[in-house]
Design an enzyme around this catalytic site. Structure first.
Site, PDB file in Angstrom:
ATOM      1  N   HIS A  72      -9.875 -39.662  22.024  1.00  0.00           N
ATOM      2  CA  HIS A  72      -9.573 -38.320  21.514  1.00  0.00           C
ATOM      3  C   HIS A  72      -8.873 -37.489  22.581  1.00  0.00           C
ATOM      4  CE1 HIS A  72     -12.338 -37.867  17.768  1.00  0.00           C
ATOM      5  NE2 HIS A  72     -11.719 -39.021  17.797  1.00  0.00           N
ATOM      6  N   TYR A 201     -15.900 -27.746  16.932  1.00  0.00           N
ATOM      7  CA  TYR A 201     -17.019 -26.919  17.382  1.00  0.00           C
ATOM      8  C   TYR A 201     -16.837 -25.551  16.736  1.00  0.00           C
ATOM      9  CZ  TYR A 201     -18.159 -30.261  21.140  1.00  0.00           C
ATOM     10  OH  TYR A 201     -18.530 -31.366  21.855  1.00  0.00           O
ATOM     11  N   PRO A 291     -27.078 -30.525  24.037  1.00  0.00           N
ATOM     12  CA  PRO A 291     -26.009 -31.479  23.696  1.00  0.00           C
ATOM     13  C   PRO A 291     -24.615 -30.879  23.513  1.00  0.00           C
ATOM     14  CG  PRO A 291     -27.476 -31.118  21.819  1.00  0.00           C
ATOM     15  CD  PRO A 291     -28.095 -30.415  22.978  1.00  0.00           C
ATOM     16  N   LYS A 295     -22.612 -33.839  27.645  1.00  0.00           N
ATOM     17  CA  LYS A 295     -22.664 -34.243  29.056  1.00  0.00           C
ATOM     18  C   LYS A 295     -23.798 -35.203  29.406  1.00  0.00           C
ATOM     19  CE  LYS A 295     -19.249 -32.814  29.878  1.00  0.00           C
ATOM     20  NZ  LYS A 295     -18.149 -33.596  30.396  1.00  0.00           N
ATOM     21  N   TYR A 383     -14.990 -30.604  30.041  1.00  0.00           N
ATOM     22  CA  TYR A 383     -15.282 -31.480  28.908  1.00  0.00           C
ATOM     23  C   TYR A 383     -14.925 -32.935  29.244  1.00  0.00           C
ATOM     24  CZ  TYR A 383     -16.191 -32.573  24.008  1.00  0.00           C
ATOM     25  OH  TYR A 383     -16.720 -33.080  22.846  1.00  0.00           O
TER      26      TYR A 383
HETATM   27  C1  PHB Z   1     -22.106 -36.551  18.950  1.00  0.00           C
HETATM   28  O1  PHB Z   1     -21.150 -37.114  18.411  1.00  0.00           O
HETATM   29  O2  PHB Z   1     -23.275 -36.932  18.793  1.00  0.00           O
HETATM   30  C2  PHB Z   1     -21.843 -35.349  19.762  1.00  0.00           C
HETATM   31  C3  PHB Z   1     -20.540 -34.992  20.054  1.00  0.00           C
HETATM   32  C4  PHB Z   1     -20.280 -33.870  20.805  1.00  0.00           C
HETATM   33  C5  PHB Z   1     -21.332 -33.102  21.269  1.00  0.00           C
HETATM   34  C6  PHB Z   1     -22.628 -33.465  21.001  1.00  0.00           C
HETATM   35  C7  PHB Z   1     -22.896 -34.589  20.240  1.00  0.00           C
HETATM   36  O3  PHB Z   1     -21.054 -31.990  21.986  1.00  0.00           O
END
Ligand code: PHB
Length: 388
Positions: A72, A201, A291, A295, A383
């Site tokens: 990505h 997000y 989460p 990280k 990130y």
């Molecule tokens: C996930 O795909 O589980 C996931 C992706 C991004 C995040 C947290 C969890 O910030």
């Protein structure tokens, strides 16, 4: 039994450490409390930083990751009814992330360890760790109904926040810095093809939502919910409707059978130092990040890379210099990731005690991310992760 490095916990950090040590010619034994099927199914994060991908490749675990991982180049932030894409390679000099589930990383590492590694024992329950402050540590555990001992030169606690390893550090020898967050995540796994190319997000008037994925056929989606939420209170339809509302896109999500639904707590925590005598803590045993920002797994990988290098240096030269630096070296990265995860969490979620003033501040911060290349680059760099 005796080994050089006794590793408590067969999650990603313990398994990766065992692989790295094997490559360096250092013997280890991994003791995992759960059975193999449980460990291979435990749903966790799914975003790998470039440096995590590189380490997995270097230790022979890159084959399926390269074939099935989804690379990505950005994420979308949604707020105030609009979307803004953050372009990772353009902002970071070419860095990107890979979507590949932690469960798959774990399966690959277990298969390798079984094929060409040192012992990896499942259903091996550790009761105590003794002698880490002199030079003969002993791990006492039960396996196949028998009480056993593993003596080793060093013990590494990769057994998570509630593990035994943390309890072997005497009170007063370490400090834990913590922050609980006043919300949790409801996560679903669905057999539904994601109709978005990159993660989304979302900040919304009803709280945070995240659209992620596991493969071109499987969606992974999250909603901010109050602490103490019972997943059974959320019907599949209610979850989908709420996701569509919060994600606020013109195109609704593709819906499909929900195969898993669970609530995840959100916590920030760091234990310092990450070493006590001959005991080293790694991954969630030493630190937890919420989460948001993905990280956790990457930090765990970084810890064990630093530790494997330090152990290799110790056995090649006799010098404990890098082992002595382990905690400080790791904690610099850990606190950076803690700050970033905290920033992402508090910028995107709605605290139940939040005032309209604070909501305006969040929107101003998001607006800044959408208009300033400097602010965007700061997010992108964190990130994608710092080089190891
Ligand atoms: C996930 O795909 O589980 C996931 C992706 C991004 C995040 C947290 C969890 O910030």
């Amino acid at each position: 039994m005796h080994t050089t490095v006794g590793i408590i916990g067969g999650g990603p950090s313990g398994l990766l450490l065992a692989r790295l040590l094997h490559r360096a010619g250092i013997a280890s034994v991994v003791l995992e409390r759960r059975d193999r099927a449980y460990v291979e199914q435990r749903q966790r994060a799914g975003i790998l930083e470039q440096s995590t991908v590189d380490v997995l490749r270097a230790c022979g675990a890159g084959k399926r990751l390269d074939a099935e991982g989804l690379v990505h180049d950005g994420v979308e932030l949604r707020f105030a009814g609009r979307g803004h894409r953050i372009d990772f390679p353009a902002l970071t000099g070419g860095r990107r992330v890979t979507v590949y589930a932690q469960t798959e990383v774990v399966k690959d590492l277990i298969a390798l360890q079984r094929m060409e590694g040192d012992p990896l024992l499942f259903e091996a329950e550790v009761h105590s760790v003794e002698g880490v402050d002199d030079d003969r540590p002993v791990i006492r555990y039960t396996h196949e109904g028998q009480e056993r001992t593993l003596t080793c030169d060093y013990v590494v606690g990769c057994d998570g926040f509630h593990g035994v390893a943390r309890t072997a550090v005497p009170a007063g020898a370490a400090t834990t810095y913590e922050r609980a967050h006043p919300y949790a995540w409801l996560g679903i796994l669905a057999e539904a093809a994601p109709n978005y190319d990159e993660l989304i997000y979302a900040h919304s008037d009803r709280g945070f939502a995240l659209a992620s994925m596991r493969s071109p056929e499987v969606s992974r989606l999250y909603l901010q919910v109050p602490n103490g939420t019972d997943p059974a209170a959320w019907s599949d339809e209610r979850v989908w409707d709420e996701l569509d509302h919060r994600l606020g896109r013109a195109i609704p999500l593709v819906r499909g059978p929900v195969t898993q639904k669970s609530v995840l707590p959100m916590r920030s925590s760091v234990t310092e130092p990450m070493r006590f005598g001959r005991l080293f803590l790694a991954g969630d045993a030493a630190h937890i990040v919420p989460p948001t920002g993905a990280k956790g797994l990457n930090l765990a990988a970084a810890d064990v890379v630093v530790l494997a290098r330090a152990l290799a240096h110790r056995y090649a030269t006799g010098s404990g210099e890098l082992l002595d630096a382990y905690s400080d070296t790791c904690l610099r990265r850990v606190w950076r990731a803690e700050h970033f995860s905290y920033f992402m969490t508090t910028t995107l979620h709605t605290d139940p005690a939040q005032s309209p003033f604070e909501t305006r501040l969040q929107l101003s911060q998001l607006e800044r991310l959408a208009t300033s290349p400097h602010a965007e680059a700061e997010l992108a760099e964190n990130y994608c992760g710092l080089p190891l």
